[in-house]
Scaffold this motif. Structure first.
Motif, PDB file in Angstrom:
ATOM      1  N   ARG A 103      -0.454   5.248 -10.876  1.00 38.55           N
ATOM      2  CA  ARG A 103      -0.986   6.377 -11.655  1.00 38.55           C
ATOM      3  C   ARG A 103      -0.821   7.685 -10.892  1.00 38.55           C
ATOM      4  NH1 ARG A 103      -6.590   5.249 -11.845  1.00 38.55           N
ATOM      5  NH2 ARG A 103      -6.806   7.211 -12.988  1.00 38.55           N
ATOM      6  N   LEU A 104      -1.042   7.640  -9.575  1.00 39.47           N
ATOM      7  CA  LEU A 104      -0.891   8.848  -8.765  1.00 39.47           C
ATOM      8  C   LEU A 104       0.557   9.326  -8.769  1.00 39.47           C
ATOM      9  CD1 LEU A 104      -1.861  10.965  -6.748  1.00 39.47           C
ATOM     10  CD2 LEU A 104      -1.550   9.255  -4.922  1.00 39.47           C
ATOM     11  N   MET A 105       1.484   8.404  -8.526  1.00 35.66           N
ATOM     12  CA  MET A 105       2.899   8.794  -8.499  1.00 35.66           C
ATOM     13  C   MET A 105       3.361   9.269  -9.880  1.00 35.66           C
ATOM     14  SD  MET A 105       3.930   8.378  -5.375  1.00 35.66           S
ATOM     15  CE  MET A 105       5.709   8.281  -5.474  1.00 35.66           C
ATOM     16  N   THR A 106       2.887   8.608 -10.921  1.00 36.06           N
ATOM     17  CA  THR A 106       3.258   9.011 -12.278  1.00 36.06           C
ATOM     18  C   THR A 106       2.711  10.400 -12.597  1.00 36.06           C
ATOM     19  OG1 THR A 106       3.293   6.700 -13.001  1.00 36.06           O
ATOM     20  CG2 THR A 106       3.118   8.380 -14.718  1.00 36.06           C
ATOM     21  N   ALA A 107       1.502  10.699 -12.122  1.00 41.18           N
ATOM     22  CA  ALA A 107       0.921  12.023 -12.355  1.00 41.18           C
ATOM     23  C   ALA A 107       1.764  13.110 -11.692  1.00 41.18           C
ATOM     24  CB  ALA A 107      -0.516  12.065 -11.825  1.00 41.18           C
TER      25      ALA A 107
ATOM     26  N   MET B 254      -4.396  12.669 -13.819  1.00 40.42           N
ATOM     27  CA  MET B 254      -4.339  11.211 -13.689  1.00 40.42           C
ATOM     28  C   MET B 254      -4.711  10.575 -15.024  1.00 40.42           C
ATOM     29  SD  MET B 254      -3.760  10.040 -10.446  1.00 40.42           S
ATOM     30  CE  MET B 254      -4.834   8.670 -10.023  1.00 40.42           C
ATOM     31  N   THR B 255      -3.873   9.657 -15.500  1.00 35.73           N
ATOM     32  CA  THR B 255      -4.205   8.945 -16.737  1.00 35.73           C
ATOM     33  C   THR B 255      -5.420   8.066 -16.490  1.00 35.73           C
ATOM     34  OG1 THR B 255      -2.684   7.190 -16.131  1.00 35.73           O
ATOM     35  CG2 THR B 255      -1.839   8.929 -17.558  1.00 35.73           C
ATOM     36  N   PRO B 256      -6.333   7.961 -17.460  1.00 38.46           N
ATOM     37  CA  PRO B 256      -7.555   7.190 -17.242  1.00 38.46           C
ATOM     38  C   PRO B 256      -7.265   5.698 -17.195  1.00 38.46           C
ATOM     39  CG  PRO B 256      -7.432   7.909 -19.516  1.00 38.46           C
ATOM     40  CD  PRO B 256      -6.300   8.576 -18.788  1.00 38.46           C
ATOM     41  N   THR B 257      -8.070   4.983 -16.422  1.00 35.62           N
ATOM     42  CA  THR B 257      -7.969   3.525 -16.413  1.00 35.62           C
ATOM     43  C   THR B 257      -8.658   2.985 -17.654  1.00 35.62           C
ATOM     44  OG1 THR B 257     -10.008   3.442 -15.116  1.00 35.62           O
ATOM     45  CG2 THR B 257      -7.923   3.418 -13.907  1.00 35.62           C
ATOM     46  N   ALA B 258      -8.480   1.716 -17.898  1.00 33.86           N
ATOM     47  CA  ALA B 258      -9.092   1.119 -19.079  1.00 33.86           C
ATOM     48  C   ALA B 258     -10.600   1.290 -19.022  1.00 33.86           C
ATOM     49  CB  ALA B 258      -8.740  -0.364 -19.150  1.00 33.86           C
ATOM     50  N   ARG B 259     -11.164   1.752 -20.115  1.00 33.00           N
ATOM     51  CA  ARG B 259     -12.595   2.016 -20.140  1.00 33.00           C
ATOM     52  C   ARG B 259     -13.373   0.726 -20.464  1.00 33.00           C
ATOM     53  NH1 ARG B 259     -13.070   7.843 -23.261  1.00 33.00           N
ATOM     54  NH2 ARG B 259     -11.337   8.845 -22.199  1.00 33.00           N
ATOM     55  N   VAL B 260     -14.577   0.657 -19.925  1.00 28.98           N
ATOM     56  CA  VAL B 260     -15.430  -0.494 -20.184  1.00 28.98           C
ATOM     57  C   VAL B 260     -16.002  -0.382 -21.587  1.00 28.98           C
ATOM     58  CG1 VAL B 260     -17.477  -1.751 -19.445  1.00 28.98           C
ATOM     59  CG2 VAL B 260     -16.001  -0.639 -17.749  1.00 28.98           C
ATOM     60  N   LYS B 261     -15.961  -1.462 -22.319  1.00 32.50           N
ATOM     61  CA  LYS B 261     -16.445  -1.447 -23.696  1.00 32.50           C
ATOM     62  C   LYS B 261     -17.942  -1.183 -23.729  1.00 32.50           C
ATOM     63  CE  LYS B 261     -16.610  -4.203 -27.897  1.00 32.50           C
ATOM     64  NZ  LYS B 261     -16.260  -5.500 -28.527  1.00 32.50           N
ATOM     65  N   ARG B 262     -18.317  -0.240 -24.578  1.00 29.89           N
ATOM     66  CA  ARG B 262     -19.727   0.086 -24.719  1.00 29.89           C
ATOM     67  C   ARG B 262     -20.376  -0.891 -25.690  1.00 29.89           C
ATOM     68  NH1 ARG B 262     -18.577   6.367 -24.879  1.00 29.89           N
ATOM     69  NH2 ARG B 262     -18.138   5.926 -27.058  1.00 29.89           N
ATOM     70  N   PRO B 263     -21.658  -1.113 -25.574  1.00 23.62           N
ATOM     71  CA  PRO B 263     -22.325  -2.100 -26.433  1.00 23.62           C
ATOM     72  C   PRO B 263     -22.439  -1.670 -27.885  1.00 23.62           C
ATOM     73  CG  PRO B 263     -23.913  -0.959 -25.048  1.00 23.62           C
ATOM     74  CD  PRO B 263     -22.579  -0.551 -24.560  1.00 23.62           C
TER      75      PRO B 263
ATOM     76  N   ALA C 239       0.844  -1.192   0.000  1.00 27.61           N
ATOM     77  CA  ALA C 239       0.000   0.000   0.000  1.00 27.61           C
ATOM     78  C   ALA C 239       0.882   1.245   0.000  1.00 27.61           C
ATOM     79  CB  ALA C 239      -0.926   0.017   1.216  1.00 27.61           C
ATOM     80  N   LEU C 240       0.360   2.300  -0.611  1.00 27.24           N
ATOM     81  CA  LEU C 240       1.027   3.605  -0.626  1.00 27.24           C
ATOM     82  C   LEU C 240       0.432   4.445   0.501  1.00 27.24           C
ATOM     83  CD1 LEU C 240       3.059   5.401  -2.292  1.00 27.24           C
ATOM     84  CD2 LEU C 240       1.033   6.332  -3.439  1.00 27.24           C
ATOM     85  N   TYR C 241       1.293   4.957   1.397  1.00 28.77           N
ATOM     86  CA  TYR C 241       0.832   5.698   2.560  1.00 28.77           C
ATOM     87  C   TYR C 241       0.998   7.209   2.408  1.00 28.77           C
ATOM     88  CZ  TYR C 241       0.171   1.479   5.363  1.00 28.77           C
ATOM     89  OH  TYR C 241      -0.278   0.298   5.860  1.00 28.77           O
ATOM     90  N   ALA C 242       1.897   7.639   1.525  1.00 33.27           N
ATOM     91  CA  ALA C 242       2.153   9.072   1.360  1.00 33.27           C
ATOM     92  C   ALA C 242       2.795   9.302  -0.009  1.00 33.27           C
ATOM     93  CB  ALA C 242       3.080   9.591   2.468  1.00 33.27           C
ATOM     94  N   VAL C 243       2.763  10.552  -0.437  1.00 27.84           N
ATOM     95  CA  VAL C 243       3.464  10.948  -1.666  1.00 27.84           C
ATOM     96  C   VAL C 243       4.381  12.117  -1.310  1.00 27.84           C
ATOM     97  CG1 VAL C 243       1.611  10.174  -3.194  1.00 27.84           C
ATOM     98  CG2 VAL C 243       1.623  12.547  -2.367  1.00 27.84           C
ATOM     99  N   MET C 244       5.351  12.366  -2.175  1.00 29.84           N
ATOM    100  CA  MET C 244       6.354  13.393  -1.881  1.00 29.84           C
ATOM    101  C   MET C 244       6.653  14.213  -3.124  1.00 29.84           C
ATOM    102  SD  MET C 244       9.913  13.954  -2.342  1.00 29.84           S
ATOM    103  CE  MET C 244      10.665  12.354  -2.473  1.00 29.84           C
TER     104      MET C 244
END
Length: 853
Positions: free
Chosen positions: A156-160, A219-228, A105-110
């Protein structure tokens, strides 16, 4: 209006008499960040002494922090102490490592380098802790209210944070990031710097959404759910350019503010004074000062700050929501679509956007940028590596690829393949050409003075100076030029020059330093004296001050041409103002690469570590110094020697009235450089009057601008030492002896080398001089090496000395025959241009022959 005020500290922090927070131990600090209920999950702590940049890699492995049971034993207060921002689980062997596979787990960012690389104003959210790790440089930490156990989200948070340039990339990946502990030292400094915890509020904890909004992260988006819905047939824009969507012509935020009557005035540097949209909520509806910041590297979607207390928690996203502006529109960036089969157009669009950013250029076949070292404040040209190019492309445009699952375009990183194609290109049609850097106002080809800093498309020069520091009359008179020359002479009053021409040569060096960026070629300047302490190096420092506000960094003279070529290519790629060889212990040898750099505007060569041949501009001032050494051979005409001759037994013991002369010149550099520019400009305004003097081949423009103005003002000729060195050239004297002896023995009859060796062995009186000079040229263990002698004659064939020269006689002989030819049309005392039948590529063969190989 100034930049946004910092939001910390929010509450008073208890400090001791040194300004530090009440002593917070490392164990107490870690306990506050991670809590006391970790079980078998632990953060990693790292501790070692010395400079972090020089310790072995294994020193960074670290140990699991087990609380007070091992914290005090591991973490010495006199060591570099770090901790991981995440907790890790043990592997199957019970070992703890900062690995993605063991992440819990990530507890903090710097945020790193706050105050130096990152502006303090960029802290739009009050940190949990603020730790000074070097003078004026801080790490800002933010504790999460709930640890992030999802590795993908944590990554994603750290990369942002990294993408927002609030922190440098970690060596082992974002999730393995280390931060410094409060009780520690920074071993990079001498003496080591004691880290200081200047702000500590463990109760300040943030949810993920609060961090993203408060720090204005993307924040880069997570993979999107495919639409019908069915997949579209066309996976590109329906109209317009399928690859490139240009940046908006107008800033949508500024347009909306103007439309609502909220815009007041520009503040400069991308800042704008506006009326707060929430002014009605202020006490008494008072507008206490509000600013909008256009997007840049640190503010990717722009910035908003209202100084009124009611708007303390409002940020740019609040303003965008109010104005109904999409995030993409607020970025003010073009969009590049990565489309299969369009790599050529994608790369072309990428180059076009790099050029539009006005930060990247092409130089010698490489993509470069202009950077300033934060430590030395030296500005230089820096070539862009392939990974750095990917980052530059990400900053220049928004990159998107088509996602079949979501049936939409989604953001992505610039593909490494496309960056590689651009990096390896042989030509760049869009990037402007950078010819060099100018550290002061410079001359255009028409003789006018360019006083504006920044890039000049007409000359390809980039000015890195404050024009306000320089003052050159628009049309200076002769009287003003004479006054300017007196100013330069005043600087030289305590130097002991051997002749007036040596003083004139120094004045010419000052003019050359001031306008070197405007000259295609210029000779080298060499300071020579008879003993140490004569002021050679100090004189070079003084001349260097006219070329750059930075102190010089002399290097040793290269031992051979290969070393010289590598050194010059590496240095000239950076567009240095000066290249100096200090304290020579041997003569200035005519390395081919150095000769090329002094007589050609460009030189080419393969760059180490890059599969490219670069062509670099040679517009740098070359200086050297040494005791009783000077230019020889082909360097004689490429180098002006300044002879110093103190009339005392121990020059180093002399007392000077102005011991800090160089510091004085650097302090008032604008005044002294302006004096040099005034002399040159006055000569140009006067109609470029020419004084009769010997021509110096390859340096016509230099002679006009750095020699003729001094002659016009009644000074001595700065190039006197050049013609003296040519006349005193040992090869010239030896050639003159050989021509005389050869003509005495053979007259006008052609003779081969073996004939000369045979005649020299006859021991007749008329052969004595021939024998002696042949031994001087090609002696090998008491015998004459015919191969070496033949190469020596071939190398000097055609060179005229005292009205004579060697010429090759054609015929049916298997070996070359030579005869001495008189050239009556030339003066026997004037040095003539060297004509040789030996190609430059034969120099190595000549060297082998000289060794008898």
């Amino acid at each position: 209006m100034n930049a946004p005020a910092r939001l910390f500290p929010v509450e008073p922090v208890e400090t001791d008499e040194t300004g530090e927070t009440d002593a917070i131990g490392n164990d107490e600090f870690l306990l506050a960040v991670f809590g006391d209920d970790l079980g078998d999950l632990h953060p990693i702590v790292v501790s070692f002494s010395g400079d972090p940049s020089s310790v072995p890699r294994q020193a960074w492995s670290g140990y699991p922090w087990l609380g007070e049971t091992n914290g005090a034993a591991i973490l010495s207060p006199d060591a570099n102490n770090y901790f991981s921002l995440a907790a890790f689980r043990p592997d199957e062997k019970g070992a703890y490592r900062r690995r993605k596979s063991q992440f819990h787990a990530l507890y903090a960012v710097m945020l790193d380098d706050v105050g130096t690389k990152v502006d303090r104003d960029r802290l739009t959210l009050a940190p949990t802790w603020l730790l000074e790790t070097s003078p004026g440089n801080f790490q800002a930490g933010y504790c999460l209210d709930e640890p992030l156990t999802d590795a993908q989200t944590a990554n994603r948070l750290m990369t942002a944070i990294i993408d927002a340039r609030l922190c440098d990339p970690g060596a082992n990946g974002p999730l393995a990031r280390l931060a410094r502990l409060p009780v520690a030292v920074n071993g990079k400094h001498r003496p080591a710097f004691d880290c200081r915890l200047t702000d500590w509020a463990p109760e300040r904890r943030y949810a993920l959404a609060e961090l993203v909004a408060g720090l204005q992260l993307e924040m880069t988006p997570t993979a999107r759910v495919k639409r019908p819905a069915a997949r579209p047939v066309q996976e590109r824009p329906a109209d317009g350019d399928p690859v490139w969507i240009p940046r908006p012509d107008e800033n949508a935020v500024l347009a909306a503010l103007r439309a609502r009557g909220l815009y007041k005035s520009p503040l400069g540097n991308g800042k704008h004074d506006i009326t707060c949209p929430w002014v009605d909520e202020h006490t008494g509806a008072v507008d206490g000062g509000t600013a909008y910041f256009e997007p840049d590297d640190q503010w990717p979607i722009g910035g908003f700050k209202c100084l009124h207390g009611h708007c303390t928690e409002r940020h740019i996203r609040d303003l965008l929501r109010l104005l109904d502006i999409e995030i993409q529109a607020a970025r003010m960036k073009p969009t590049i679509h990565v489309v299969a089969g369009e790599i050529h157009r994608v790369v072309d669009a990428a180059e076009r956007e790099l050029a539009q950013s006005l930060r990247f250029y092409q130089r010698g076949g490489l993509i470069v940028t202009v950077v300033t070292d934060p430590g030395t404040r030296e500005t230089r040209v820096q070539d862009i590596s392939q990974p750095a190019l990917v980052r530059a492309l990400a900053g220049a445009a928004t990159w998107e690829r088509f996602d079949a699952r979501s049936e939409d375009w989604v953001r992505t990183d610039p593909p490494a393949r496309h960056a590689a194609v651009l990096f390896d290109s042989t030509s760049y049609p869009h990037l402007p050409v950078l010819n060099g850097l100018a550290r002061q106002p410079y001359l255009r080809p028409d003789g006018s003075l360019m006083t504006a800093a920044g890039y000049d498309a007409a000359t390809g020069m980039f000015g890195v100076f404050d024009a306000r520091a320089f003052s050159v009359p628009e049309r200076p008179t002769r009287a003003e030029a004479e006054a300017a020359l007196a100013t330069l002479n005043d600087l030289l009053s305590e130097f002991s020059f051997a002749q007036d021409s040596d003083r004139a040569a120094t004045q010419s060096a000052m003019l050359t330093a001031a306008i070197r960026s405007s000259l295609a070629t210029a000779p080298m300047f060499h300071a020579r004296a008879h003993m140490v302490g004569s002021g050679k190096s100090y004189l070079c420092e003084l001349i260097t001050a006219f070329a750059t506000p930075q102190r010089g960094t002399p290097t040793t003279f290269p031992a051979d041409d290969e070393e010289c070529r590598k050194l010059l290519l590496a240095e000239l790629l950076r567009a240095p103002a000066v290249i100096e060889f200090d304290n020579l212990t041997g003569d200035l040898v005519a390395h081919k690469s150095l000769c090329t750099a002094l007589t050609a505007e460009y030189m080419s060569g393969r760059i180490l570590g890059v599969s490219k041949t670069a062509t670099v501009n040679t517009r740098a001032l070359f200086l050297s110094s040494g005791n009783n050494v000077g230019p020889i051979q082909d360097m004689s005409r490429r180098c002006i020697t300044i002879n110093l001759s103190p009339l005392c037994e121990v020059p180093a013991a002399r007392h000077f009235q102005r011991p800090d002369l160089v510091r004085e010149v650097l302090r008032e550099r604008g005044r002294y450089v302006s004096a040099a520019l005034t002399i040159v400009r006055a000569w140009i305004v006067a109609g470029r009057p020419k004084t009769d003097c010997k021509s110096l081949a390859s340096y016509g423009d230099w002679s006009d601008l750095c020699r003729q103005p001094l002659l016009w003002l009644g000074g001595a000729d700065p190039t006197t030492s050049v013609f003296e060195a040519i006349a005193e050239d040992p090869d010239r004297e030896t050639l003159a002896r050989l021509l005389t002896a050869w003509q005495t023995v053979f007259g006008k009859t052609p003779a081969m080398v073996r004939d000369a060796v045979r005649e020299a062995s006859a021991f007749r009186e008329e052969q004595v001089e021939l024998r002696e000079v042949l031994h001087d040229i090609a002696d090998e263990r008491g015998e004459i090496n015919r191969r070496r002698l033949g190469w020596w004659i071939k190398r000097h064939a055609g060179r005229i000395v005292d009205g004579r020269r060697f010429v090759r006689v054609s015929g049916n002989r298997s070996a070359e025959a030579w005869k001495v030819e008189s050239v009556s049309s030339l003066s026997p005392v004037s040095p003539a241009p060297v004509a040789t039948s030996v190609a430059a590529d034969d120099s190595e063969a000549y060297a082998r022959a000289s060794r008898g190989e």
